[in-house]
Design an enzyme around this catalytic site. Structure first.
Site, PDB file in Angstrom:
ATOM      1  N   LYS A  91      15.574  47.221 -43.634  1.00 35.34           N
ATOM      2  CA  LYS A  91      15.094  47.183 -42.255  1.00 35.34           C
ATOM      3  C   LYS A  91      15.688  45.962 -41.555  1.00 35.34           C
ATOM      4  CE  LYS A  91      10.605  47.251 -39.802  1.00 35.34           C
ATOM      5  NZ  LYS A  91       9.128  47.256 -40.025  1.00 35.34           N
ATOM      6  N   SER A  96       6.658  50.626 -37.816  1.00 36.41           N
ATOM      7  CA  SER A  96       7.930  50.206 -37.253  1.00 36.41           C
ATOM      8  C   SER A  96       9.120  50.392 -38.197  1.00 36.41           C
ATOM      9  CB  SER A  96       7.856  48.736 -36.855  1.00 36.41           C
ATOM     10  OG  SER A  96       7.583  47.912 -37.991  1.00 36.41           O
ATOM     11  N   SER A 137       3.087  49.916 -40.858  1.00 37.20           N
ATOM     12  CA  SER A 137       4.509  50.063 -40.529  1.00 37.20           C
ATOM     13  C   SER A 137       5.391  50.498 -41.691  1.00 37.20           C
ATOM     14  CB  SER A 137       5.054  48.759 -39.939  1.00 37.20           C
ATOM     15  OG  SER A 137       4.609  48.594 -38.616  1.00 37.20           O
TER      16      SER A 137
END
Length: 529
Positions: free
Chosen positions: A124, A204, A228
């Site tokens: 990420k 996210s 997330s």
């Protein structure tokens, strides 16, 4: 997946494969981009990227029937071919094939570093990498890369993993606007759900999850403050583990709150999730407690397990019906499923957001001091005001502005708030587990994915992640089934540092539900909302 996942986890554990490799491997130096990737079909590789697990890959590599170079090239090729539909991968690492070649040399010499040696991993893009930009999705950080790798990246490199690239995310991990759109960032644009392309992947860790669902990497690393990792995993039909707080180092990860933030592994199976956690974990006690083969090889792994089902009917009648079917499958496998409602949820909802505002201001200022660009939160707010590209999906930055005005961490009211949060969140799980003598609490991870709409923002009220997120206890989402074309996950929670027990149970649940299926990349389906 199904029983294959449990069996391969057993094999890996029996070989002691969950132990992390030695530290200290220097990362490869950057060089020019690789030439166009050659096609690599499953037949040519000898494996199916959709379903193969890390232990299976390592067996092929040990026999010499597969190389990390061929595997890495296959994933790069899939990114080239498939990701234009999804927009999940921000950039690939130009040194990926060089890293893979180094792993191949170790395999030939018989000096491999453990189960992640030669395995492609996506990160990420809020996880620092010294040789690739780390932006948190914001143009404000799109200049020079960080000076150092995040601690977890150092561990992955030391384990021999191939850093394949960086995944898109919800900008600033969804902590900028009051009504954000998950999966959108100014740097990467909008990530789409592989199952239905006009639906949202949740956030996210949107790009990490969508890329895994499309088989663009073997594993990925996400981060979570509240939901997330597990929500994107559930929404895209993959596995996501939020470790106990402190198991994985926060050093070098763009923060929201040190009191709740953690990185964690995501994969298409519990097997690969567990192996990746072993490489990530700083906590020796967790590594030492990882399950043995004896705990997983006995027939009827679910027999006698007590699972508390938190139904959450607010997620809709179709999800509730799926939970009824899920409970029936687990009961038929010998588990005892009782319905529960963890206490104190309304109070947790009242307190969490105000506490995070104070913590974000403190922690983002400290992080920005390590990077080129805005020096602090006030500078970041001004950057967004003066850069129209930061406003193309939504212009709001209400959370930034509220955080700037929030009381400092020395404020007695804030300190009392965080103390109450810590107490009630732990009690919500501990008291429920004790009262019903549970091995885990289960709940739906997510509703069916909503339609992505920048004007409206996210259509999400998903309370199941909050108790584990606020308490710092572990949670694990595994595929439970679908509502129409749209995946829904089953979220499992347990007590502090019970990561190993949760992964063991999760492997058994995954095998019983056998719910994974490949995405079809449909452009749309009916009943969008």
């Amino acid at each position: 997946m199904g029983n294959r996942s449990t069996a391969t986890l057993v094999a890996a554990l029996a070989a002691g494969a969950l132990l992390a490799g030695p530290a200290g491997l220097p990362g490869p130096s950057a060089h020019a981009a690789q030439p166009a990737h050659q096609a690599a079909t499953p037949a040519a590789l000898g494996v199916d990227l959709d379903t193969v697990t890390i232990p299976e890959l390592q067996r092929h590599m040990h026999r010499g029937s597969l190389t990390s170079t061929a595997l890495t090239r296959a994933y790069l090729r899939r990114i080239d071919a498939v990701d234009p539909k999804l927009n999940s991968v921000l950039r690939t690492d130009p040194t990926a094939l060089r890293q893979a070649a180094a792993s191949d040399a170790r395999h030939r010499r018989g000096h491999t570093r453990g189960p992640l040696d030669g395995i492609p991993v996506l990160l990420k893009d809020n996880i620092d990498t010294r040789d690739l930009p780390t932006t948190a999705g914001s143009l404000a950080l799109a200049g020079e890369p960080p000076a150092d790798d995040a601690a977890l990246v150092t561990r992955l490199r030391s384990a021999g993993a191939v850093i394949l690239g960086k995944a898109n995310l919800s900008e600033w991990a969804n902590f900028r606007a009051a009504k954000p759109t998950s999966g959108w960032s100014a740097v990467g644009g909008q990530t789409h759900n592989p199952y239905v392309l006009d639906r949202n992947p949740c956030g996210s860790s949107s790009g990490s999850a969508a890329a895994l669902a499309a088989s663009l990497s073997q594993v990925a690393i996400g981060t979570e403050t509240d939901g997330s990792i597990v929500c994107p995993a559930g929404m895209t039909g993959v596995v996501g583990h939020k470790p106990s707080l402190g198991v994985v180092s926060q050093d070098g990860v763009v923060p929201i709150s040190a009191e709740q933030d953690t990185a964690g592994p995501m994969a298409r199976s519990v097997t690969d999730t567990a192996l990746t956690l072993a490489a990530l974990a700083e906590d020796e006690s967790v590594r030492a407690s990882l399950p043995s083969a004896a705990g997983l090889t006995r027939p009827g792994a679910l027999r006698g397990k007590r699972i508390g089902l938190w139904r959450l009917p607010t997620l809709g009648p179709e999800v509730d019906a799926l939970m009824t079917r899920t409970a029936g499958k687990l009961r038929r496998a010998g588990a005892e499923v009782v319905e529960v409602t963890p206490p104190y949820q309304d109070r947790l909802g009242e307190l969490e957001f105000p506490a995070l505002l104070t913590e974000f201001h403190r922690d983002i200022d400290a992080y920005l001091a390590t990077r080129e660009g805005p020096a602090d939160l006030a500078g970041l707010i001004e950057f967004n005001r003066t850069h129209p590209a930061e406003q193309t999906c939504f212009a709001g930055q209400e959370l930034f502005e509220e955080a700037l005005a929030a009381p400092p961490p020395t404020d007695p009211a804030y300190q009392a708030m965080r103390a109450e949060l810590d107490d009630l969140s732990k009690r919500s799980i501990d008291e429920t587990m004790a009262a019903y003598r549970l091995d885990a609490i289960a709940a739906p991870t997510n509703p069916p994915a909503w339609t992505t709409d920048c004007a409206r923002g996210d259509n999400d009220v998903i309370p199941s992640s909050t108790p584990a997120a606020v308490s710092g206890y572990p949670s694990l989402s595994v595929p439970a089934g679908s509502v129409g074309e749209l995946p829904v996950g089953l979220l499992l929670m347990a007590g502090d540092r019970q990561d190993a027990e949760l992964l063991t149970l999760g492997a058994a649940v995954e095998g019983r539900l056998d719910a994974w299926r490949a995405p079809r990349y449909l452009p749309t389906v009916g009943d969008a909302d």
